[in-house]
Design an enzyme around this catalytic site. Structure first.
Site, mmCIF file in Angstrom:
data_model
loop_
_atom_site.group_PDB
_atom_site.id
_atom_site.type_symbol
_atom_site.label_atom_id
_atom_site.label_comp_id
_atom_site.label_asym_id
_atom_site.label_seq_id
_atom_site.Cartn_x
_atom_site.Cartn_y
_atom_site.Cartn_z
ATOM 1 N N SER A 125 43.193 47.660 36.249
ATOM 2 C CA SER A 125 43.165 46.388 35.998
ATOM 3 C C SER A 125 44.532 45.815 35.763
ATOM 4 O O SER A 125 45.433 45.867 36.662
ATOM 5 C CB SER A 125 42.127 46.019 34.946
ATOM 6 O OG SER A 125 41.868 44.466 34.526
ATOM 7 N N GLY A 153 43.436 44.818 30.463
ATOM 8 C CA GLY A 153 43.216 43.773 29.635
ATOM 9 C C GLY A 153 43.567 42.518 29.729
ATOM 10 O O GLY A 153 43.825 41.863 28.703
#
Length: 558
Positions: free
Chosen positions: A217, A135
């Site tokens: 990520s 995120g």
């Protein structure tokens, strides 16, 4: 002969109470600081799992603790009812409907545990797989429905754990004047959670000597930083990087961080034009303002600071000097199109309008300047040839042009940093670090959250099969998606036990060196490709995107 302390630990491990409730079987675990109640329930295929949701691992970071490093949780007298999804850390979520707890607050330092069987003895403890969500370090949380790790726990026969950590300005606020506020609070949160897991996971059936850290990520950025950090590198044994490493874009030096922070703090109203350092009075103001204003600090794109303690130096320098974790196994992966989601989320017209070939090239160069404003000069002509050479002025396929833009930009920001990190880490200590690589190129069934019709296999697409969603929501997935899911989970199951991603029949080779000449060696990087079609010997390939990563984009990483 066992001493009294050892006997106490053994008793703490085996004392468990099970009470029937309406929703399932209540399971109560006693750990040194108190008791925790979870719930045993059955999945749709009849397999059972026990979960503990919302276990606090640190004191709530509120008031004077807002920007401080986490403080360990104290002993508690009443049983913690770990039956509900915990609060998420404060943010502006993009996919609110996906969260099973829709509270986004400062009191958020909780972890969740899934165990196939808590009733095991010391000889049968199961491997532990810890998940760090992504995120961009500004959003995300463990209550996101994608991150329900029950299915993964059952199918890998392992203890799975997910952790919340502070985000945006709450998790990455730096003061050059206050020793206790040197940034990276979110990473210190993760470190405290790792320590808590090391200290307590055996009571849930997990082996503290067999811990694998996995992230995607920005979560993968975090895993790469834990591989480097002298503070946390000894709190796990193997690692899985999924589309991210913090050797590019993610980090800032303290001087740059202070100046960019002050620009935002002045707008918030906690600093004046005369302020050139982040003083105690500025921090006191920041501790009292509304949460929404603190979040403005997330406008600083690179949030991780080289603080001299958690992160002593730039990641590239630490790898070159050998200042990193040794003697471990690394599983690394990327997907076909890591960048299209950025354009889809930040430029609505990009998705809706037709693009010419020249439009696509212009937008790509524009985004490079926007996201990497201080980059060194690079060979733009060669880059454009690599990604667009198959097209000429008479070719007209807007969707394909968009896909190429996403692939190119994704290579710069995510793919190449990930692959470079793995390769450089291996070359730094090839005798003790084993690296295995896979590449996800399957795009089947319904579009996933970050995907569009025109993109390739998108950033985070591999998480759906990895977490077993095709088995959880059978009507929404094809049989081939279930086969891919089973295959990924099987090699994860093997990796967390043996350090090798098990494959039948065909050999999955790890990175290795070969002689270039009598003096030099070069590194060969085998990888396994997962696509829409079934596995063959052609699925095993070598040197993914070597030209792109080591020639085209290399100037950005120096």
């Amino acid at each position: 002969m066992m001493n009294s302390f050892g006997l106490l630990l053994l008793l703490l491990f085996i004392i468990q109470a099970v009470v029937t409730t309406i929703n399932g079987d209540r399971v109560e675990i006693l750990i040194p600081k108190g008791s925790i109640a979870g719930e045993k329930y059955s999945l749709n295929d009849g397999h059972s799992v026990t979960r503990f949701l919302g276990i606090p691992y640190a004191k709530p970071p509120i008031g004077k603790l807002r920007f401080r490093r986490p403080v360990p949780i104290e002993k508690w007298n009443q049983t913690i009812e770990a039956l509900q999804w915990p609060n998420n850390c404060h943010q502006k979520p993009k996919f609110l409907h996906r969260y099973q707890n829709k509270n986004f607050v400062e009191d958020c330092l909780y972890l969740n545990i899934w165990s196939p069987n808590v009733n095991v003895n010391e000889e049968n403890l199961k491997p532990v797989l810890i998940w760090i969500h992504g995120g961009a370090l500004i959003e995300g949380g463990t209550s996101h429905s994608l991150f329900d790790l029950a299915r993964l726990s059952v199918m890998t026969d392992a203890i799975t754990v997910s952790i919340n950590y502070r985000l945006n300005g709450f998790g990455f606020f730096y003061s050059d004047q206050i020793d206790e506020i040197k940034g990276n609070q979110g990473l210190w949160d993760q470190t405290m959670a790792l320590q808590w897991i090391n200290d307590n996971i055996r009571y849930f059936g997990g082996n503290p000597n067999s811990i694998t850290l996995m992230g995607n990520s920005a979560g993968s950025w975090a895993v790469s930083l834990h591989i480097l950090s002298p503070v946390s590198r000894n709190l796990f044994h193997n690692a899985i990087l999924l589309s991210g490493a913090a050797n590019f874009y993610a980090t800032k030096n303290p001087k740059d961080f202070v100046q960019k922070s002050l620009d935002i703090i002045r707008m918030i109203g906690c600093a004046s034009e005369d302020d050139n350092t982040i003083t105690e009075s500025i921090v006191e103001c920041m501790e009292q303002i509304e949460m929404e204003k603190v979040e403005e600090l997330s406008k600083i794109r690179s949030l991780v600071v080289i603080d001299g303690e958690f992160l002593p130096d730039h990641p590239n320098n630490m790898i070159k000097s050998g200042n990193h974790k040794k003697d471990f196994n690394l599983l690394v992966s990327t997907v076909e199109d890591e960048g299209s989601f950025i354009f889809a989320q930040t430029n609505s017209s990009f998705s809706s309008e037709e693009l010419s070939l020249n439009d696509a090239k212009f937008i790509l160069l524009q985004y490079i300047d926007l996201f990497v404003s201080n980059h060194k000069s690079f060979d733009k002509d060669s880059m454009l040839k690599i990604y667009f050479s198959k097209f000429n002025e008479f070719y007209d396929d807007s969707d394909l042009f968009k896909k190429q833009v996403g692939i190119a930009f994704g290579d710069l920001l995510l793919t190449c940093p990930t692959l470079n990190f793995a390769k450089q880490l291996y070359e730094s200590d090839s005798s003790t670090i084993n690296v295995y690589q896979w590449f996800y190129k399957a795009k089947l069934g319904q579009l996933k959250d970050l995907c569009t019709k025109w993109s390739g296999t998108c950033h985070t697409d591999e998480l759906y099969p990895l977490f077993g969603k095709p088995f959880e929501y059978r009507q929404q997935y094809h049989n081939r998606e279930r086969e891919i899911s089973q295959e990924i989970i099987d090699f994860i199951k093997s990796f967390i036990r043996t350090g090798k991603p098990g494959q039948t029949q065909m050999e999955w080779q790890k990175y290795f060196k070969t002689n270039k000449n009598e003096i030099e060696t070069i590194t060969i990087t085998p990888y396994y490709e997962i696509g829409n079609n079934y596995k063959t010997h052609e699925s095993f390939k070598f040197n993914l995107k070597q030209i792109e990563c080591e020639i085209i984009w290399n100037a950005f990483y120096q």
